[in-house]
Motif scaffolding. Structure first.
Motif, PDB file in Angstrom:
ATOM      1  N   ARG A   1      -1.191  52.278  65.741  1.00  0.00           N
ATOM      2  CA  ARG A   1      -0.419  51.937  64.543  1.00  0.00           C
ATOM      3  C   ARG A   1      -0.259  50.420  64.452  1.00  0.00           C
ATOM      4  O   ARG A   1       0.039  49.751  65.438  1.00  0.00           O
ATOM      5  CB  ARG A   1       0.951  52.612  64.581  1.00  0.00           C
ATOM      6  N   LEU A   2      -0.457  49.908  63.268  1.00  0.00           N
ATOM      7  CA  LEU A   2      -0.345  48.473  63.004  1.00  0.00           C
ATOM      8  C   LEU A   2       0.909  48.198  62.193  1.00  0.00           C
ATOM      9  O   LEU A   2       1.155  48.857  61.173  1.00  0.00           O
ATOM     10  CB  LEU A   2      -1.600  47.976  62.275  1.00  0.00           C
ATOM     11  N   TYR A   3       1.676  47.201  62.631  1.00  0.00           N
ATOM     12  CA  TYR A   3       2.943  46.851  61.985  1.00  0.00           C
ATOM     13  C   TYR A   3       2.795  45.503  61.283  1.00  0.00           C
ATOM     14  O   TYR A   3       2.450  44.504  61.913  1.00  0.00           O
ATOM     15  CB  TYR A   3       4.068  46.776  63.024  1.00  0.00           C
ATOM     16  N   ASP A   4       3.062  45.485  59.973  1.00  0.00           N
ATOM     17  CA  ASP A   4       2.958  44.262  59.171  1.00  0.00           C
ATOM     18  C   ASP A   4       4.269  43.489  59.238  1.00  0.00           C
ATOM     19  O   ASP A   4       5.257  43.847  58.587  1.00  0.00           O
ATOM     20  CB  ASP A   4       2.629  44.608  57.716  1.00  0.00           C
ATOM     21  N   PHE A   5       4.282  42.420  60.015  1.00  0.00           N
ATOM     22  CA  PHE A   5       5.494  41.613  60.176  1.00  0.00           C
ATOM     23  C   PHE A   5       5.704  40.713  58.961  1.00  0.00           C
ATOM     24  O   PHE A   5       4.775  40.079  58.471  1.00  0.00           O
ATOM     25  CB  PHE A   5       5.399  40.775  61.452  1.00  0.00           C
ATOM     26  N   TRP A   6       6.972  40.675  58.472  1.00  0.00           N
ATOM     27  CA  TRP A   6       7.320  39.820  57.334  1.00  0.00           C
ATOM     28  C   TRP A   6       8.043  38.559  57.802  1.00  0.00           C
ATOM     29  O   TRP A   6       8.263  37.644  57.053  1.00  0.00           O
ATOM     30  CB  TRP A   6       8.149  40.604  56.330  1.00  0.00           C
TER      31      TRP A   6
ATOM     32  N   ARG B   1       1.532  49.821  70.222  1.00  0.00           N
ATOM     33  CA  ARG B   1       1.668  49.313  68.864  1.00  0.00           C
ATOM     34  C   ARG B   1       1.030  47.931  68.713  1.00  0.00           C
ATOM     35  O   ARG B   1       1.110  47.091  69.614  1.00  0.00           O
ATOM     36  CB  ARG B   1       3.139  49.242  68.472  1.00  0.00           C
ATOM     37  N   LEU B   2       0.424  47.715  67.552  1.00  0.00           N
ATOM     38  CA  LEU B   2      -0.259  46.458  67.252  1.00  0.00           C
ATOM     39  C   LEU B   2       0.562  45.661  66.239  1.00  0.00           C
ATOM     40  O   LEU B   2       0.942  46.184  65.183  1.00  0.00           O
ATOM     41  CB  LEU B   2      -1.644  46.743  66.684  1.00  0.00           C
ATOM     42  N   LYS B   3       0.821  44.404  66.561  1.00  0.00           N
ATOM     43  CA  LYS B   3       1.616  43.534  65.700  1.00  0.00           C
ATOM     44  C   LYS B   3       0.696  42.679  64.840  1.00  0.00           C
ATOM     45  O   LYS B   3      -0.196  42.007  65.358  1.00  0.00           O
ATOM     46  CB  LYS B   3       2.521  42.649  66.566  1.00  0.00           C
ATOM     47  N   HIS B   4       0.931  42.706  63.537  1.00  0.00           N
ATOM     48  CA  HIS B   4       0.142  41.905  62.594  1.00  0.00           C
ATOM     49  C   HIS B   4       1.049  40.853  61.980  1.00  0.00           C
ATOM     50  O   HIS B   4       1.970  41.167  61.235  1.00  0.00           O
ATOM     51  CB  HIS B   4      -0.455  42.801  61.492  1.00  0.00           C
ATOM     52  N   LEU B   5       0.765  39.576  62.307  1.00  0.00           N
ATOM     53  CA  LEU B   5       1.614  38.479  61.861  1.00  0.00           C
ATOM     54  C   LEU B   5       1.111  37.810  60.586  1.00  0.00           C
ATOM     55  O   LEU B   5       1.690  36.816  60.133  1.00  0.00           O
ATOM     56  CB  LEU B   5       1.722  37.425  62.970  1.00  0.00           C
TER      57      LEU B   5
END
Length: 235
Positions: free
Chosen positions: A124-129, A186-190
């Motif tokens: 799962r990829l998480y779109d960081f704001w 989990r994968l963090k997307h900055l």
């Protein structure tokens, strides 16, 4: 049967990433990768040199495109795929320059790639704001789904691609025909974490896909939402 540790090859496309998250990402990745294949897609800053600096001591195949090929992403991703296969990888970790896994990945990756009979892991990829929270609303739900980022290359398998100019996928579209598993890591997307990056991406999407033919026009417009719903990240 050989007991040698499987090779983990980082495969990445970069362009003008020098002042963003590339250093942080590569510093994390170098802890567990065996080598790297990096496509520099027409950078005009010091991105290529930064890659070599941070990955010093690791074998790096750096391919420099004189002009960006991202406007027809399928060509770029095919190039990335072919250049990566040429180094003879066991496993391919396909990440963008603004992505890295949560801390637990480093201690678990060897176990993942040492398992027999598994050819693909999805995460799962998480779109960081911002640096501490990810977006979670009707238009931003990537973290509810699993996507392939880690693939064991199988030479006898006939890989096929999704032939679209944008959003074609990082791997061939039929990788799920191989035995695969889901990972809780989990994968963090900055890439969305700074306002200036969001505006730049919005403009790029509107230029390359103004009708939303390869994506969602509503999601494109939501990029500029002044009050998005955010959820605090917990490591």
């Amino acid at each position: 049967m050989s007991s040698a540790k499987p090779r983990l090859t980082l495969s990445m496309v970069v362009r003008n990433e020098q002042g963003r998250y590339l250093r942080q990402a590569l510093e994390r990745h170098r802890q567990y990768i065996s080598d790297a294949v990096i496509i520099d897609d027409g950078s005009t800053d010091g991105t290529p040199e930064l890659c070599l600096e941070v990955l010093e001591g690791i074998n790096v195949k750096l391919v420099r495109n004189q002009a960006s090929r991202f406007s027809n992403e399928i060509d770029l991703r095919r190039q990335q795929w072919q250049e990566t296969l040429e180094v003879g990888p066991d496993w391919i970790l396909n990440l963008d320059a603004d992505e890295w896994f949560e801390d637990a990945f480093g201690s678990q990756i060897e176990s993942l790639i040492s398992r027999e009979g598994v050819y693909l892991y999805s995460f799962r990829l998480y779109d960081f704001w911002n640096m501490n929270a990810y977006r979670d609303d009707a238009y931003w739900q990537a973290h509810h789904y699993y996507r392939p980022f880690l693939l064991r290359y199988e030479s006898g398998y006939e890989y096929t691609w999704r032939e679209t100019s944008q959003h074609c996928g990082r791997f061939p579209e039929n990788v799920y025909g191989l035995h695969n598993e889901l990972s809780a890591l989990r994968l963090k997307h900055l890439g969305w974490a700074r306002a200036e990056d969001r505006l730049s991406k919005y403009r790029r999407y509107m230029e390359l896909d103004p009708e939303g033919a390869n994506g969602s026009l509503a999601q494109y417009h939501s990029i500029l939402d002044p009050e998005p719903r955010l959820t605090a990240w917990e490591e």
